[in-house]
Design a protein around this motif. Sequence first.
Motif, mmCIF file in Angstrom:
data_model
loop_
_atom_site.group_PDB
_atom_site.id
_atom_site.type_symbol
_atom_site.label_atom_id
_atom_site.label_comp_id
_atom_site.label_asym_id
_atom_site.label_seq_id
_atom_site.Cartn_x
_atom_site.Cartn_y
_atom_site.Cartn_z
ATOM 1 N N ALA B 119 0.834 -1.203 0.000
ATOM 2 C CA ALA B 119 0.000 0.000 0.000
ATOM 3 C C ALA B 119 0.866 1.249 0.000
ATOM 4 C CB ALA B 119 -0.923 -0.010 1.206
ATOM 5 N N GLN B 120 1.953 1.168 0.754
ATOM 6 C CA GLN B 120 2.852 2.307 0.820
ATOM 7 C C GLN B 120 3.578 2.487 -0.517
ATOM 8 O OE1 GLN B 120 6.612 1.853 1.680
ATOM 9 N NE2 GLN B 120 6.821 4.071 1.405
ATOM 10 N N GLN B 121 3.972 1.374 -1.109
ATOM 11 C CA GLN B 121 4.672 1.397 -2.393
ATOM 12 C C GLN B 121 3.820 2.040 -3.489
ATOM 13 O OE1 GLN B 121 5.773 -2.597 -3.385
ATOM 14 N NE2 GLN B 121 7.768 -1.974 -4.127
ATOM 15 N N LEU B 122 2.537 1.738 -3.489
ATOM 16 C CA LEU B 122 1.653 2.231 -4.547
ATOM 17 C C LEU B 122 0.866 3.462 -4.114
ATOM 18 C CD1 LEU B 122 0.310 -1.190 -5.793
ATOM 19 C CD2 LEU B 122 1.745 0.336 -7.083
ATOM 20 N N ALA B 144 -5.238 -3.236 -8.520
ATOM 21 C CA ALA B 144 -4.989 -4.465 -9.275
ATOM 22 C C ALA B 144 -3.499 -4.787 -9.283
ATOM 23 C CB ALA B 144 -5.515 -4.325 -10.699
ATOM 24 N N MET B 145 -2.668 -3.743 -9.404
ATOM 25 C CA MET B 145 -1.219 -3.950 -9.367
ATOM 26 C C MET B 145 -0.791 -4.415 -7.980
ATOM 27 S SD MET B 145 0.337 -2.325 -12.237
ATOM 28 C CE MET B 145 1.642 -1.355 -11.589
ATOM 29 N N LEU B 180 8.559 0.567 -11.610
ATOM 30 C CA LEU B 180 8.335 -0.594 -10.766
ATOM 31 C C LEU B 180 9.219 -1.750 -11.218
ATOM 32 C CD1 LEU B 180 6.229 -0.824 -8.520
ATOM 33 C CD2 LEU B 180 4.840 -2.144 -10.089
ATOM 34 N N HIS B 181 9.265 -1.932 -12.529
ATOM 35 C CA HIS B 181 10.068 -3.017 -13.082
ATOM 36 C C HIS B 181 11.541 -2.818 -12.774
ATOM 37 C CE1 HIS B 181 12.413 -4.697 -16.574
ATOM 38 N NE2 HIS B 181 11.938 -5.769 -15.988
ATOM 39 N N GLN B 182 12.001 -1.582 -12.906
ATOM 40 C CA GLN B 182 13.415 -1.319 -12.636
ATOM 41 C C GLN B 182 13.738 -1.495 -11.165
ATOM 42 O OE1 GLN B 182 13.742 2.550 -14.351
ATOM 43 N NE2 GLN B 182 14.176 1.768 -16.398
#
Lengths: 299, 365
Positions: B119-122, B144-145, B180-182
């Motif tokens: 939750a914090q990340q997004l 969803a992510m 996010l991917h990196q």
Amino acid sequence: MADLSVSAASPAGQSQTGKIALRWSLYTLLCLFALFYLLPLFVMITTSLKSLDEIRTGDLISLPREVTFDAWRTAWSGACTGIQCEGVRPYFWNSVLIAIPGVAISTLLGAMNGYVVAQWRFRGANIIFSLMLFGCFIPFQVVLLPMARVLGMMGIAGTIPGLIFVHVIYGLGFTTLFFRNYYVSIPADLTKAAKVDGAGFFRIFWSIFLPLSLPIIVVTVIWQFTQIWNDFLFGVSFSQAGTQPVTVALNNIVNSTTGVKEYNVDMAAAIIAALPTLLVYVVAGKYFVRGLTAGSVKG
Amino acid sequence: MANILKIEHLFKNYGSVEILKDINVEIEQGDFLVLVGPSGCGKSTLLNCIAGLEPITGGSLHIGGQDMTAVSPKDRDIAMVFQSYALYPTMTVAKNITFGMKVRGVDQATQDKKLAHVAQQLQIENLLKRKPGQLSGGQRQRVAMGRALVRDPKLFLFDEPLSNLDAKLRVEMRTEIKQLHQRLGASMVYVTHDQIEAMTLATKIVVMKGGVIQQIGTPAEIYNRPANLFVADFMGSPAMNLIPAKARANGSGTDIQIAQDRGDPIVLTDTKNRDLPEDVILGVRPEDIGDAAMRSGAHMQEAECLIDIVEPAGADTYAVMQLGGKHVTARLHSETNAAPGNAQRLAFDLGKVSYFAPDTGLRLN
């Protein structure tokens, strides 16, 4: 759009009084129809509250001069159905014992069938669903004899479980149809997401589909309860003394009295027999309409 | 390095209809693989096959070195984000995110910890108690992510996750997915029909058409050296100019002759490519045609062209002309003096062109 609203507004502005007159005549007409439809109920209630003397001497649609609940008491616990004189009470409870499990089981099975047919497509799913739909249109009379054989072979002929069984089987077509149509509108991605999340067949059903289903459950329960409670043909065919539902008892009260016809008792018994379905409609009616249209509107 | 995903000779039929034909793809840890193609090319079906939501007809599929060909989706150690988001409507955001852990019997303390982290990340901490119906499109996308991230899987699968968002939000989320991917260094497979999305996100692109892989490569390879006419036309916007031309050997190089509707044919001399058949289709990116006055380089060839239409687009100005019976777009400087109806001296960068065979559509150089 603008043109439309202008052309619609101008004639209304010209004849405001005409519009009001139209409105009033419409309401008057609707009230007349309502009165017409309510008349039988009115006669039933007033008659059930009159004494037998008053019925014999008085007017059919006049209000009772002296309100008495004797007829209701007799109908509930004293009226004769053939040789027994216990009123509709034991039969009323028979109906409750048939209707509640019958509704619960057929609704649950219908929900599961609908879930499978709509969301777990398998080879022949459409054929099976079509066959179940076909079952909805088979007249009751056609299945009477085969059903009697089946009940006999299962050893539940003339019992309350037997009647529950008959009603569940006969209701499955409709309950499956209701739930299937509701569940097809739920995107298949939801099932996929739950599968990836690790949920299995029943987990997805309990955790995701059932919580979504309240409107359609209400519709199904009303439909099934009305069907099962009001059923006469299966009740009279597959019951025996002691397991007859209230509809059969009502018929016996009305048809087996000798001598003076006790109209007030007949009316009271009829109202008692109709009361539960009436109650279900009043309590859950608004969900009924909501549920019928819920599938078409995206939540 | 170990392959995180390895697909070998995968076939998928629906009845007698072949949806996917002999698919072979490998990706390594940390790769961002994008499956791109027009609708109906089988890219979503391929993703569903990787997820295990569709059984495959033939071939094999390994995830993280293990044979997953016949394994059910829940045991493949994957997480998936759907186009419709597929959030559970009756559950709150928090319950949506933790549902997978709950099903797998993860203890409550771990669930809470992971939920808080994701939750914090997004940045969706303030949404946790809401139901999906109360969220905007972008917020649903984040949830969803979150549902996928919290699982920390070997492989992330994305099925056109941005196509329901409006243009501005789509670009923002695209950047976020890339970040996010990196940051995570996770392996991802991403399906899209949007070639710009494919170019910007991918470390490796698979271009598909009609259930067949057309080309696999890095975005630069796909863009600069398309394997056939379909890839050349599909990737890039405005699309690559595909001009019918005649090739003729000329000492050290090749003369490329292009017919003009009005006026003499253009002849360009390619000193890099030799041994071309007589009929070729010349593929030139719009940015490889520029104002002669402003461009120079080893393989630049100049020619007079009649400009039909001029389209200013802010940063650039596109000039459209007729060459070899086709509309050809050139990407000119915004301060160009090109005008409709006039001839303009243009420079073609023959160092970057592609040649295709007209009959097979395959690349020649």
